[in-house]
Motif scaffolding. Structure first.
Motif, PDB file in Angstrom:
ATOM      1  N   LEU A  82       0.832  -1.206   0.000  1.00 58.34           N
ATOM      2  CA  LEU A  82       0.000   0.000   0.000  1.00 58.34           C
ATOM      3  C   LEU A  82       0.865   1.255   0.000  1.00 58.34           C
ATOM      4  O   LEU A  82       0.533   2.265  -0.634  1.00 58.34           O
ATOM      5  N   ARG A  86       2.329   3.325  -3.282  1.00 62.03           N
ATOM      6  CA  ARG A  86       1.619   4.416  -3.974  1.00 62.03           C
ATOM      7  C   ARG A  86       0.780   5.221  -2.996  1.00 62.03           C
ATOM      8  O   ARG A  86      -0.199   5.850  -3.384  1.00 62.03           O
ATOM      9  N   GLN A 136      -1.383   4.426  -0.790  1.00 64.01           N
ATOM     10  CA  GLN A 136      -2.793   4.047  -0.762  1.00 64.01           C
ATOM     11  C   GLN A 136      -3.203   3.606   0.645  1.00 64.01           C
ATOM     12  O   GLN A 136      -2.363   3.232   1.466  1.00 64.01           O
ATOM     13  N   MET A 143      -5.159  -2.516  -5.650  1.00 65.97           N
ATOM     14  CA  MET A 143      -4.017  -1.615  -5.459  1.00 65.97           C
ATOM     15  C   MET A 143      -3.329  -1.298  -6.780  1.00 65.97           C
ATOM     16  O   MET A 143      -2.913  -0.160  -7.021  1.00 65.97           O
ATOM     17  N   SER A 176      -5.680   1.198  -8.888  1.00 62.24           N
ATOM     18  CA  SER A 176      -6.228   2.396  -8.250  1.00 62.24           C
ATOM     19  C   SER A 176      -5.263   3.562  -8.387  1.00 62.24           C
ATOM     20  O   SER A 176      -4.055   3.386  -8.595  1.00 62.24           O
ATOM     21  N   SER A 206      -2.965   6.721  -7.193  1.00 64.43           N
ATOM     22  CA  SER A 206      -2.089   6.972  -6.056  1.00 64.43           C
ATOM     23  C   SER A 206      -2.845   7.788  -5.004  1.00 64.43           C
ATOM     24  O   SER A 206      -3.714   8.611  -5.343  1.00 64.43           O
ATOM     25  N   SER A 207      -2.540   7.534  -3.741  1.00 68.43           N
ATOM     26  CA  SER A 207      -3.152   8.232  -2.599  1.00 68.43           C
ATOM     27  C   SER A 207      -4.653   7.996  -2.488  1.00 68.43           C
ATOM     28  O   SER A 207      -5.358   8.765  -1.846  1.00 68.43           O
ATOM     29  N   SER A 208      -5.143   6.944  -3.124  1.00 67.63           N
ATOM     30  CA  SER A 208      -6.582   6.667  -3.072  1.00 67.63           C
ATOM     31  C   SER A 208      -6.908   5.704  -1.935  1.00 67.63           C
ATOM     32  O   SER A 208      -6.023   5.098  -1.329  1.00 67.63           O
ATOM     33  N   LYS A 209      -8.203   5.577  -1.675  1.00 76.59           N
ATOM     34  CA  LYS A 209      -8.682   4.675  -0.632  1.00 76.59           C
ATOM     35  C   LYS A 209      -9.302   3.435  -1.263  1.00 76.59           C
ATOM     36  O   LYS A 209     -10.043   3.522  -2.243  1.00 76.59           O
ATOM     37  N   ASN A 267     -12.606   0.062  -5.294  1.00 79.43           N
ATOM     38  CA  ASN A 267     -11.446   0.919  -5.526  1.00 79.43           C
ATOM     39  C   ASN A 267     -11.710   1.898  -6.657  1.00 79.43           C
ATOM     40  O   ASN A 267     -12.601   1.695  -7.485  1.00 79.43           O
ATOM     41  N   GLU A 321      -7.481   4.131 -12.108  1.00 84.14           N
ATOM     42  CA  GLU A 321      -6.383   5.025 -12.471  1.00 84.14           C
ATOM     43  C   GLU A 321      -6.338   5.330 -13.960  1.00 84.14           C
ATOM     44  O   GLU A 321      -6.039   6.447 -14.365  1.00 84.14           O
TER      45      GLU A 321
END
Length: 424
Positions: A269, A272, A274, A310, A313, A315-318, A336, A339
């Motif tokens: 995680l 990136r 995440q 992961m 998705s 970057s910096s996402s939940k 998710n 990207e």
């Protein structure tokens, strides 16, 4: 006075008069006006005169008495690159399917057709705007890469219809499809190239070869990667051929597996930036209800879905792993963001949502990164086969998230696992 609703006009090419009447009647019941033809020549004459100025969608068969429906599709694309085309046919010839798909056919339906499914697909295509059908060279390459997948489809469907599944033949077909796929990526392809390089190296005394340290390192790394691919296929075989043992597991235990995986996946995680969120659930209502499955394989399934989330998705996402219960079983959702720019706005095309679970299918080009995934289009296939073996189901959906300041398209993988009948 209210303006009358515009009638949707449909062009239909079908040589069987009974089927043509069936489709026409079905479409007319849903307020559509059908112009039907039984031969390609008459349909082409109509195209030359009308140029599809009034039609909103085309439905065509491929096997026709005076030619191949592919010719008709190609003529349509010469005069209208955006009108949605639905192909309905009994052919499963992979080469023909590939040729048709190159012409940007939106739907390909194998007979017999379920009426509700046909209407659903037509309505979906009609709901899209013209610019959704703009075609790029990248998309063309992606369609062509489906050839091995369609080989697999043809084999699988023929075996299902015949009611048999020959072990050796299945492997022959499966690994034939892998031959090209694996050679293009890391692992097997790199190993074969290195072997050629080693053969060309100066020979040591006695006929041996002195390996360069860097080459040995690359060889070892890719051998490990290749073994992972083969191990995954062994796991798929174990599932398909009932070689795994089952245990009764409580939903609470599955929830705990997710929490343990959350800690285990922290380094990935972090790659990136995440975040994996696992909403707390109250388990007081579960009682003694349990799920019949294999503990090790359910962990592999969850891990694969989280890793997939992961990789694709932003970057910096939940990323969310949500467990809920129903009266008949439990639901596990992995949600998710997306990207890839081509999917951010509208999500994954509906026609590809089911294909995600088929062997060798990838939406994107190869990704060999620090996530350590296999990336040969077999991870989600393993997931689906395992969930089905547990008596459950899995589906992929596009979601619109309205919780933020700006609505966002996300993808959800939802698993349903039934309670064991003996434990209800």
């Amino acid at each position: 006075m209210e303006k009358p609703k515009a009638i949707t006009k449909v062009l239909l090419l079908e040589d069987d008069p009974t089927i043509s009447l069936l489709y026409s009647g079905l479409l007319q019941k849903h307020g559509m006006e059908v112009t039907s033809f039984a031969k390609i020549k008459s349909a082409l004459d109509y195209l030359a005169e009308n140029h599809l100025h009034t039609e909103k969608i085309v439905i065509t068969d491929l096997q026709l008495p005076d030619g191949n429906g592919l010719e008709f599709v190609q003529e349509i694309r010469k005069i209208n690159k955006h009108i949605p085309i639905v192909v309905i046919t009994s052919t499963e010839d992979p080469k023909l399917i590939i040729e048709v798909m190159k012409e940007h056919v939106q739907e390909y339906i194998i007979k017999p057709v379920i009426p509700n499914e046909l209407i659903s697909r037509i309505k979906y295509q009609l709901s899209n705007k013209e610019n959704d059908y703009e075609y790029s060279e990248y998309e063309r390459e992606k369609i062509i890469s489906l050839e091995k997948l369609l080989d697999w489809y043809a084999y699988k469907n023929s075996r299902i219809k015949k009611g048999d599944l020959n072990f050796q033949e299945m492997h022959k077909n499966l690994f034939y499809g892998l031959r090209t796929s694996l050679a293009q990526g890391a692992g097997f392809g790199v190993i074969t190239q290195l072997i050629d390089l080693i053969k060309a190296m100066p020979k040591a005394e006695g006929g041996g070869v002195i390996l360069d340290a860097d080459i040995l390192s690359i060889l070892e790394e890719n051998a490990v990667y290749s073994k992972k691919v083969l191990d995954r296929f062994i796991e798929i075989e174990d599932v398909i051929f009932d070689r795994i043992e089952f245990q009764l597991v409580s939903p609470f235990a599955i929830f705990n597996k997710i929490l343990r995986l959350k800690d285990e996946l922290k380094p990935i995680l972090a790659l990136r930036d995440q975040t994996l969120l696992v909403p707390e659930y109250k388990f007081k209502d579960f009682g003694s209800q349990k799920i019949l499955l294999n503990k090790s394989f359910i962990r592999k399934v969850i891990y694969e879905l989280l890793l997939n989330a992961m990789r694709f998705s932003q970057s910096s996402s939940k990323i969310y792993a949500i467990l809920n219960l129903d009266s008949d079983g439990i639901y596990l959702s992995i949600v998710n963001s997306l990207e890839d720019e081509q999917f951010i706005k509208n999500g994954i095309p509906n026609e590809n949502l089911d294909l995600l679970f088929e062997p060798f299918f990838r939406l994107n080009k190869n990704i060999y990164d620090k996530h350590g995934s296999l990336d040969f289009g077999i991870g989600l296939s393993f997931v689906k086969q395992t969930i089905i073996r547990f008596g459950g189901s899995i589906s992929a959906f596009n979601l619109i998230d309205h919780t933020g300041d700006v609505k966002e398209t996300k993808v959800e993988f939802k698993i349903f696992l039934p309670y064991s009948s003996s434990e209800k």
